[in-house]
Structure formats: C-alpha cells, structure tokens
Motif scaffolding. Structure first.
Motif, short mmCIF file in Angstrom:
data_model
loop_
_atom_site.label_atom_id
_atom_site.label_comp_id
_atom_site.label_asym_id
_atom_site.label_seq_id
_atom_site.Cartn_x
_atom_site.Cartn_y
_atom_site.Cartn_z
N GLU A 8 124.72 95.98 31.03
CA GLU A 8 123.54 96.64 31.55
C GLU A 8 123.28 96.22 33.00
O GLU A 8 123.64 95.11 33.41
N SER A 9 122.62 97.09 33.73
CA SER A 9 122.20 96.78 35.09
C SER A 9 120.96 97.58 35.43
O SER A 9 120.62 98.54 34.74
N GLY A 10 120.27 97.19 36.49
CA GLY A 10 119.14 97.95 36.99
C GLY A 10 117.78 97.34 36.74
O GLY A 10 116.77 97.86 37.23
N GLY A 11 117.72 96.24 36.00
CA GLY A 11 116.44 95.60 35.75
C GLY A 11 115.90 94.92 36.99
O GLY A 11 116.61 94.75 37.99
N GLY A 12 114.64 94.52 36.92
CA GLY A 12 114.03 93.83 38.04
C GLY A 12 112.54 93.72 37.88
O GLY A 12 111.97 94.01 36.83
N LEU A 13 111.88 93.27 38.96
CA LEU A 13 110.43 93.10 39.00
C LEU A 13 109.82 94.29 39.73
O LEU A 13 110.18 94.58 40.88
N VAL A 14 108.90 94.97 39.07
CA VAL A 14 108.23 96.12 39.66
C VAL A 14 106.74 96.05 39.38
O VAL A 14 106.29 95.38 38.45
N GLN A 15 105.97 96.74 40.19
CA GLN A 15 104.53 96.83 39.97
C GLN A 15 104.22 97.93 38.96
O GLN A 15 104.98 98.88 38.79
N ALA A 74 110.10 93.30 29.17
CA ALA A 74 110.99 92.91 28.08
C ALA A 74 112.41 92.80 28.62
O ALA A 74 112.70 93.23 29.74
N VAL A 75 113.27 92.24 27.80
CA VAL A 75 114.70 92.35 28.04
C VAL A 75 115.18 93.63 27.36
O VAL A 75 114.93 93.84 26.17
N TYR A 76 115.83 94.48 28.11
CA TYR A 76 116.31 95.75 27.60
C TYR A 76 117.79 95.65 27.27
O TYR A 76 118.59 95.23 28.10
N TYR A 77 118.13 96.05 26.05
CA TYR A 77 119.49 95.94 25.54
C TYR A 77 120.10 97.31 25.32
O TYR A 77 119.49 98.17 24.69
N CYS A 78 121.28 97.48 25.82
CA CYS A 78 122.08 98.66 25.54
C CYS A 78 122.75 98.50 24.18
O CYS A 78 123.20 97.41 23.83
N ALA A 79 122.81 99.58 23.42
CA ALA A 79 123.44 99.57 22.11
C ALA A 79 124.35 100.77 21.95
O ALA A 79 124.10 101.83 22.52
N ALA A 80 125.40 100.60 21.15
CA ALA A 80 126.33 101.68 20.89
C ALA A 80 126.80 101.61 19.45
O ALA A 80 126.85 100.54 18.85
N SER A 81 127.13 102.76 18.91
CA SER A 81 127.57 102.87 17.52
C SER A 81 129.05 103.23 17.44
O SER A 81 129.58 103.92 18.30
N THR A 82 129.69 102.73 16.41
CA THR A 82 131.01 103.22 16.02
C THR A 82 130.95 103.87 14.64
O THR A 82 131.99 104.04 13.99
N ILE A 83 129.74 104.25 14.21
CA ILE A 83 129.52 104.80 12.88
C ILE A 83 129.04 106.24 12.93
O ILE A 83 129.55 107.09 12.20
N THR A 84 128.05 106.51 13.78
CA THR A 84 127.45 107.84 13.81
C THR A 84 127.36 108.37 15.23
O THR A 84 127.23 107.61 16.19
N GLN A 101 116.64 92.16 32.36
CA GLN A 101 115.21 91.86 32.35
C GLN A 101 114.43 92.89 33.16
O GLN A 101 114.77 93.17 34.31
N VAL A 102 113.38 93.42 32.57
CA VAL A 102 112.41 94.27 33.25
C VAL A 102 111.06 93.57 33.20
O VAL A 102 110.56 93.28 32.11
N THR A 103 110.49 93.30 34.36
CA THR A 103 109.18 92.65 34.44
C THR A 103 108.24 93.53 35.24
O THR A 103 108.55 93.92 36.37
N LEU A 141 117.83 102.12 34.55
CA LEU A 141 118.76 101.21 33.90
C LEU A 141 120.05 101.93 33.59
O LEU A 141 120.05 103.11 33.22
N SER A 142 121.16 101.21 33.70
CA SER A 142 122.46 101.78 33.40
C SER A 142 123.22 100.86 32.47
O SER A 142 123.02 99.65 32.46
N CYS A 143 124.11 101.44 31.69
CA CYS A 143 124.94 100.69 30.77
C CYS A 143 126.31 101.36 30.70
O CYS A 143 126.40 102.58 30.58
N ALA A 144 127.35 100.54 30.76
CA ALA A 144 128.70 101.06 30.66
C ALA A 144 129.54 100.13 29.79
O ALA A 144 129.39 98.90 29.85
N ALA A 145 130.43 100.70 29.02
CA ALA A 145 131.33 99.93 28.17
C ALA A 145 132.61 99.60 28.92
O ALA A 145 133.09 100.37 29.75
#
Length: 125
Positions: free
Chosen positions: A6-13, A92-102, A120-122, A20-24
């Motif tokens: 993941e990338s793109g988190g940071g401190l914002v008002q 919060a901490v933002y987590y990217c998720a991916a499935s190999t099921i559906t 982290q996004v604050t 946010l971006s996520c790549a495998a």
C-alpha cells in the motif's frame, strides 16, 4: 510469497482528501476481488470497501459511503481508494486485501486470503 504493498497514506486536515494505492508483487489476483479494511487502536479491523474482479461491482461500509471510491482496472492485481471529506474518525491504518477464492465484491473478511502491511492515515481536527 506474493506481497501486497500500500501507499498514499499521510497526515491531512479534516475535510481533505487522499488517494491510496495497492499493488501486488505478482498478478495472481487478476480474476478475484480486492478491497480495503482499516484498523484503529482499541477497535477490530473493519471493512471499508470492496470491488469485483472486473471493476463492475462495489460495496462500501456505511460510514464511508459517498466519501470513498474504490477502483481498479479489470483483470489487474491492483486497487485504488480515493477518499474525500476526511473526518478524524477515519484515522486508522488502512490495509489492502485480495482474494484467491471469489471474484465478487465481498464484504466478509473470511473471503480475503492476502493482506498488505498497511498505510497510516491520520486526520487532524
């Protein structure tokens, strides 16, 4: 061994926006659902948004609907999350998720088999 980064988190008002971006590391999720979850101290990891393999169908948590937008290119193992009008409770901490099921845009954690390490996004008042 495949990694989600993941990338793109940071401190914002409050009221600001983020992307946010996520790549495998390997394109093994091209035909499967991907999504985002988040975790803040004292709370369980919660669902945020999900998208089907082809980018056609999406689902959002009630708390973010209308402010967050998930997107992907069909048949690729990457996903983005555009966030507008950020609120302090979005911290919060933002987590990217991916499935190999559906390939459907599932909101259930059990369907996701791979997870990133989080970004982290604050949001300040």
């Amino acid at each position: 061994q495949v990694r989600l980064v993941e990338s793109g988190g940071g401190l914002v008002q409050a009221g600001g926006s983020l992307r946010l971006s996520c790549a495998a590391s390997e394109r093994i999720f091209d035909s499967y659902a991907m999504g985002w979850f988040r975790h803040s101290p004292g709370k369980e990891r919660e669902f945020v948004a999900a998208i089907s393999w082809d980018g056609v169908n999406t689902n959002y948590a009630d708390s973010v609907k209308g402010r967050f937008a998930i997107s992907r290119v069909s048949g690729e193992s990457s996903v983005n999350l555009r966030i507008a009008n950020l609120k302090p409770e979005d911290t919060a901490v933002y987590y990217c998720a991916a499935s190999t099921i559906t390939g459907t845009a599932t909101t259930s954690r059990a369907w996701y088999t791979h997870w990133g390490q989080g970004t982290q996004v604050t949001v300040s008042s």
